[in-house]
Design an enzyme around this catalytic site. Structure first.
Site, PDB file in Angstrom:
ATOM      1  CD  GLU A   1     -22.961   5.617  21.343  1.00  0.00           C
ATOM      2  OE1 GLU A   1     -23.127   6.529  20.545  1.00  0.00           O
ATOM      3  OE2 GLU A   1     -22.031   4.912  21.184  1.00  0.00           O
TER       4      GLU A   1
ATOM      5  N   GLY B   1     -28.131   7.728  12.140  1.00  0.00           N
ATOM      6  CA  GLY B   1     -29.116   8.306  12.999  1.00  0.00           C
ATOM      7  C   GLY B   1     -29.634   7.836  14.270  1.00  0.00           C
ATOM      8  CB  SER B   2     -29.124   4.737  16.179  1.00  0.00           C
ATOM      9  OG  SER B   2     -27.860   4.885  16.814  1.00  0.00           O
ATOM     10  CG  ASN B   3     -26.670   8.409  19.579  1.00  0.00           C
ATOM     11  OD1 ASN B   3     -27.119   8.129  20.847  1.00  0.00           O
ATOM     12  ND2 ASN B   3     -25.338   7.928  19.259  1.00  0.00           N
TER      13      ASN B   3
ATOM     14  CB  ILE C   1     -12.592  17.463  12.326  1.00  0.00           C
ATOM     15  CG1 ILE C   1     -12.218  16.023  12.505  1.00  0.00           C
ATOM     16  CG2 ILE C   1     -12.184  18.442  13.401  1.00  0.00           C
ATOM     17  CD1 ILE C   1     -10.698  15.882  12.262  1.00  0.00           C
TER      18      ILE C   1
ATOM     19  NE  ARG D   1     -11.585  20.523   8.904  1.00  0.00           N
ATOM     20  CZ  ARG D   1     -10.567  20.795  10.007  1.00  0.00           C
ATOM     21  NH1 ARG D   1      -9.186  20.868   9.803  1.00  0.00           N
ATOM     22  NH2 ARG D   1     -11.038  20.854  11.219  1.00  0.00           N
TER      23      ARG D   1
ATOM     24  CG  HIS E   1     -15.819   9.610  21.449  1.00  0.00           C
ATOM     25  ND1 HIS E   1     -15.333   9.194  20.114  1.00  0.00           N
ATOM     26  CD2 HIS E   1     -14.672   8.813  22.182  1.00  0.00           C
ATOM     27  CE1 HIS E   1     -14.009   8.596  19.999  1.00  0.00           C
ATOM     28  NE2 HIS E   1     -13.846   8.148  21.160  1.00  0.00           N
TER      29      HIS E   1
END
Length: 216
Positions: free
Chosen positions: A177, A11-13, A95, A68, A112
């Site tokens: 990022e 969870g750094s972003n 995804i 999914r 990304h």
């Protein structure tokens, strides 16, 4: 603006976006952090900042041919429950299907760690080094059903040095990022992003997918 974050890892972003909200550079509220991993660091970060943390277990849906899609319908129910306006993928290792993509068309972002459209998928820093690229970087893009194929919002570039390893390069990219993801969220909050085909422009028509070159 009400934001939800889907995350699987540390969870750094997510933390970079939380920090930007707390200092006032991003005008948004994170109403939920949702993870497919019960012990993800992202959920712990959410709890530390008083943000609702939700674990949605994929195991009950496993084995179904439409597993999914059914899982994403469960996520969509949670997003609707919290009146989410923008969905952010931050290290989300699943995804997403058309269930979410269609519900949040041009309202779901991902980051990304490559300069898309080069090197979608995994192990991108290793690939960039092996290909002899001189620049690597990261891309914030809107999410479509194609993996890492959505319209590009912002990019940041860093040089690839002769002695770089994938791990060293990844760490340098991660610094960028943490800068461009909050910036992209704020541009959305200001209503300045326009999607025209594959291009993203800001409201006066100036492309915002510029490369930001870092010398370090």
């Amino acid at each position: 603006m009400r934001v939800a974050v889907l995350a699987s890892g540390r969870g750094s972003n997510l933390q970079a976006i939380i920090d930007a909200i707390e200092v006032g550079t991003v005008h948004a509220t994170i109403v939920a952090v949702i993870s497919n991993k019960k012990d993800s660091g992202a959920l712990e970060r959410a709890r530390k900042h008083g943000v609702r943390d939700l674990f949605v277990d994929p195991k009950p849906f496993a084995g179904r041919p439409d597993s999914r899609e059914v899982y994403d319908r469960e996520l969509l129910e949670q997003l609707n429950k919290h009146d989410v306006e923008l969905v952010l993928l931050a290290g989300y290792m699943k995804i997403v299907t058309g269930v979410l993509v269609n519900a949040y068309a041009n309202r779901m972002m991902n980051i990304h760690p490559s300069l898309l459209p080069s090197f979608p998928g995994l192990d991108v820093q290793k690939k960039a080094i092996e290909w002899g690229c001189k620049l690597a970087g990261c891309t914030v893009h809107f999410v479509t059903e194609g993996v890492d194929e959505g319209p590009i919002i912002l990019q940041a570039a860093v040089p690839i040095l002769d002695d770089d390893t994938p791990e060293i390069l990844a760490a340098r990219i991660l610094e960028q990022e943490h800068k461009i993801y909050p910036r992209a969220v704020q541009l959305f909050a200001e209503g300045r992003l326009r999607v025209e085909g594959r291009r993203v422009t800001i409201d006066q028509g100036t492309p915002v997918g510029q490369s930001i070159i870092s010398a370090s």
